[in-house]
Design a protein around this motif. Structure first.
Motif, PDB file in Angstrom:
ATOM      1  N   GLU A 375      -0.949  -0.178  11.068  1.00 43.70           N
ATOM      2  CA  GLU A 375       0.354  -0.759  10.795  1.00 43.70           C
ATOM      3  C   GLU A 375       0.350  -2.227  11.183  1.00 43.70           C
ATOM      4  O   GLU A 375      -0.415  -2.646  12.056  1.00 43.70           O
ATOM      5  N   VAL A 376       1.185  -2.973  10.529  1.00 44.27           N
ATOM      6  CA  VAL A 376       1.415  -4.366  10.885  1.00 44.27           C
ATOM      7  C   VAL A 376       2.861  -4.485  11.303  1.00 44.27           C
ATOM      8  O   VAL A 376       3.771  -4.065  10.586  1.00 44.27           O
ATOM      9  N   THR A 377       3.083  -5.026  12.470  1.00 44.18           N
ATOM     10  CA  THR A 377       4.459  -5.219  12.947  1.00 44.18           C
ATOM     11  C   THR A 377       4.639  -6.667  13.360  1.00 44.18           C
ATOM     12  O   THR A 377       3.681  -7.355  13.725  1.00 44.18           O
ATOM     13  N   THR A 408      10.411 -12.001   6.358  1.00 47.80           N
ATOM     14  CA  THR A 408       9.781 -10.696   6.098  1.00 47.80           C
ATOM     15  C   THR A 408       9.250 -10.517   4.682  1.00 47.80           C
ATOM     16  O   THR A 408       8.276  -9.806   4.472  1.00 47.80           O
ATOM     17  N   MET A 409       9.863 -11.141   3.696  1.00 44.04           N
ATOM     18  CA  MET A 409       9.500 -10.912   2.302  1.00 44.04           C
ATOM     19  C   MET A 409       8.814 -12.088   1.638  1.00 44.04           C
ATOM     20  O   MET A 409       8.203 -11.944   0.591  1.00 44.04           O
ATOM     21  N   SER A 410       8.908 -13.247   2.234  1.00 45.91           N
ATOM     22  CA  SER A 410       8.254 -14.414   1.643  1.00 45.91           C
ATOM     23  C   SER A 410       6.741 -14.276   1.689  1.00 45.91           C
ATOM     24  O   SER A 410       6.189 -13.789   2.686  1.00 45.91           O
ATOM     25  N   PRO A 411       6.010 -14.690   0.635  1.00 45.91           N
ATOM     26  CA  PRO A 411       4.534 -14.623   0.648  1.00 45.91           C
ATOM     27  C   PRO A 411       3.907 -15.423   1.772  1.00 45.91           C
ATOM     28  O   PRO A 411       2.774 -15.154   2.174  1.00 45.91           O
ATOM     29  N   LYS A 417       1.375 -12.299   5.464  1.00 45.04           N
ATOM     30  CA  LYS A 417      -0.018 -12.706   5.684  1.00 45.04           C
ATOM     31  C   LYS A 417      -0.793 -11.614   6.418  1.00 45.04           C
ATOM     32  O   LYS A 417      -1.948 -11.314   6.082  1.00 45.04           O
ATOM     33  N   ALA A 418      -0.141 -11.016   7.424  1.00 41.77           N
ATOM     34  CA  ALA A 418      -0.820  -9.944   8.164  1.00 41.77           C
ATOM     35  C   ALA A 418      -1.067  -8.738   7.274  1.00 41.77           C
ATOM     36  O   ALA A 418      -2.115  -8.092   7.337  1.00 41.77           O
ATOM     37  N   ARG A 419      -0.076  -8.429   6.414  1.00 40.86           N
ATOM     38  CA  ARG A 419      -0.232  -7.316   5.493  1.00 40.86           C
ATOM     39  C   ARG A 419      -1.367  -7.566   4.514  1.00 40.86           C
ATOM     40  O   ARG A 419      -2.152  -6.675   4.191  1.00 40.86           O
ATOM     41  N   THR A 420      -1.503  -8.790   4.033  1.00 37.58           N
ATOM     42  CA  THR A 420      -2.593  -9.152   3.123  1.00 37.58           C
ATOM     43  C   THR A 420      -3.946  -8.997   3.804  1.00 37.58           C
ATOM     44  O   THR A 420      -4.913  -8.489   3.220  1.00 37.58           O
ATOM     45  N   GLN A 426      -9.085  -3.129   4.398  1.00 35.44           N
ATOM     46  CA  GLN A 426      -9.238  -1.775   3.866  1.00 35.44           C
ATOM     47  C   GLN A 426     -10.054  -1.764   2.575  1.00 35.44           C
ATOM     48  O   GLN A 426     -10.834  -0.850   2.331  1.00 35.44           O
ATOM     49  N   ARG A 427      -9.915  -2.800   1.741  1.00 35.97           N
ATOM     50  CA  ARG A 427     -10.735  -2.891   0.527  1.00 35.97           C
ATOM     51  C   ARG A 427     -12.204  -3.067   0.874  1.00 35.97           C
ATOM     52  O   ARG A 427     -13.087  -2.459   0.266  1.00 35.97           O
ATOM     53  N   ASP A 428     -12.480  -3.901   1.885  1.00 34.66           N
ATOM     54  CA  ASP A 428     -13.875  -4.107   2.304  1.00 34.66           C
ATOM     55  C   ASP A 428     -14.487  -2.799   2.804  1.00 34.66           C
ATOM     56  O   ASP A 428     -15.646  -2.490   2.503  1.00 34.66           O
ATOM     57  N   LEU A 429     -13.719  -2.032   3.568  1.00 30.63           N
ATOM     58  CA  LEU A 429     -14.228  -0.753   4.062  1.00 30.63           C
ATOM     59  C   LEU A 429     -14.496   0.213   2.919  1.00 30.63           C
ATOM     60  O   LEU A 429     -15.489   0.939   2.911  1.00 30.63           O
ATOM     61  N   SER A 430     -13.622   0.206   1.924  1.00 31.90           N
ATOM     62  CA  SER A 430     -13.814   1.092   0.773  1.00 31.90           C
ATOM     63  C   SER A 430     -15.064   0.720  -0.007  1.00 31.90           C
ATOM     64  O   SER A 430     -15.820   1.584  -0.454  1.00 31.90           O
TER      65      SER A 430
END
Length: 441
Positions: A375-377, A408-411, A417-420, A426-430
């Motif tokens: 999670e990102v908080t 919270t919603m701005s790119p 940024k943390a969510r990105t 996760q993509r790298d792990l996949s």
């Protein structure tokens, strides 16, 4: 011209197989192999009439479940496999009987269905309790089958203890029993190990007060045996009995008498270890990495089980109780070293039994940590300001909403940024998972 001759390549066709030359036809036909048989094909062969076909099928399935687990195959065919294996135990050749018994044990330790494995426990116990099959309990494979299916399939301590009582009547028939003691040391060792393996799953306070009276005395007598493995099995059983902290369940002696009984066992173990320069039973057990006799002596003297460990797939598994040590030894003996490692790394039931969580590795030995949840908080501090339900404050309320939306919603917000970054990780792990060819055990 021969009508079968091909006008382009001078080849001949015989029963749909193209052959280059007449002289090679017989050899090519001899070397021709059809499609490889699948595990399902061998499953079908279990219903064959020829014993050799059934034995080959059982052997292949046994190897597959030991070294590859085959979870999906087990879940789909569990009930039918158990039924056919029980039929082989009742009617098959000695080879079929041993292979089928081992397979039932493997099925019970692989399936994740509590209902299926409990049903297997009931079916196996019912079959082996019958008069005609009861003598087969002294076959090592049948003994292992019943013990493993009870370990994974019994739903409560009473069901486990009923099998322990069945084993105990074979181990210690008693003076009034019609069973004559003709067992080899190997069979007696296996029966004691099976009894101890099941005892390791029950809390001492749950045990019956009447079933195990005299067990301590019996096992202490076996300590004087000349058979090394039999003596080790008795040491493990005694250690488990004392670890249960319910000695009154295993002897009718008073508390003071129990102290004397314990002192006598300590003297026996010291004497045993001193014989012939500690060579007879001081060797380390390759399956567990510890010495049963010396470890039991230390445990009885210190009243605490010393920690030991085994290495599995590069990871250490700490064994801090006698129950864990006995369970590991039995399962490793049942599966063999390679099979045990495979099940420890991939079998969820084993992860639960030993509280062991293996690290997944890629082909280059790098550990891939894949958390179950991420999670990102982000925390925002906003001072408390007294607000009134006043239309004059609408501009301020609108501004607060815009500020929260921006954070919270701005790119460009910290949260975005943390969510990105998390999604990229996760993509790298996949991608790395797809590159894995095998696990580095």
């Amino acid at each position: 011209m021969d009508k079968r001759r091909n006008s382009k390549g001078g080849q001949r066709s015989k029963r749909g197989i193209l052959l280059d030359h007449d002289d090679d036809a017989r050899g090519d036909l001899h070397n021709f192999q059809g499609p490889r048989k699948t595990l399902h094909d061998y499953f079908i062969d279990l219903s064959g009439k020829r014993a050799s076909v059934r034995e080959e099928a059982l052997s292949t399935i046994l190897k597959a479940l030991t070294l590859n687990i085959e979870q999906k195959f087990v879940e789909l065919n569990f009930v039918t496999l158990v039924y056919q294996c029980l039929h082989s135990i009742k009617k098959g050749s000695p080879t079929e009987m041993k292979q089928a018994a081992h397979i039932i044990g493997l099925l019970s330790m692989i399936t994740t269905s509590v209902e299926k494995v409990h049903e297997a426990y009931e079916d196996v116990l019912t079959a082996l309790s019958q008069g005609g099959l009861k003598p087969k309990l002294k076959t090592l494979e049948i003994l292992g089958c019943l013990t493993v299916v009870t370990f994974f399939g019994a739903s409560n301590s009473d069901e486990t203890e009923s099998v322990m009582k069945l084993l105990w009547d074979l181990i210690h028939p008693g003076t009034d029993s019609s069973i004559e003691r003709k067992d080899s040391p190997a069979v007696l060792t296996a029966m004691i190990s099976a009894w101890s393996f099941l005892l390791s799953t029950i809390d001492g306070w749950r045990l019956s007060h009447k079933n195990w009276q005299g067990a301590i005395t019996y096992f202490s007598i076996i300590l004087d045996s000349n058979d090394e493995a039999l003596c080790a099995a008795a040491c493990e059983a005694l250690a488990l009995v004392f670890e249960s902290n319910c000695l009154e369940k295993f002897t009718s002696a008073t508390k003071d008498s129990n102290k004397g009984l314990k002192d006598n066992i300590i003297k026996q173990l010291r004497s045993r270890l001193s014989e012939t320069g500690n060579e007879r039973i001081s060797s380390q057990d390759p399956r567990t990495g510890f010495n049963s006799a010396s470890a039991a002596l230390d445990f009885l003297e210190d009243e605490k089980c010393a920690n030991s460990h085994v290495t599995i797939g590069g990871q250490k598994l700490i064994l801090s109780t006698w129950s864990q040590k006995v369970q590991l030894k039995f399962l490793k003996h049942f599966l063999g070293n390679d099979g045990f490692v495979k099940h420890m790394m991939e079998n969820e039931n084993f992860h639960s039994v030993f509280d062991f969580l293996p690290e997944r590795r890629n082909a280059w030995g790098n550990v891939l940590y894949v958390p179950e949840r991420e999670e990102v908080t982000i925390s925002l501090f906003q001072p408390m300001v007294a607000r009134h339900n006043d239309c004059s404050l609408l501009p301020l309320l609108t501004r607060d909403k815009q500020l929260a939306k921006k954070k919270t919603m701005s790119p460009n917000s910290h949260l975005s940024k943390a969510r990105t970054q998390l999604l990229k990780k996760q993509r790298d792990l996949s991608l790395k998972e797809r590159e894995i060819d095998c696990f580095d055990y």
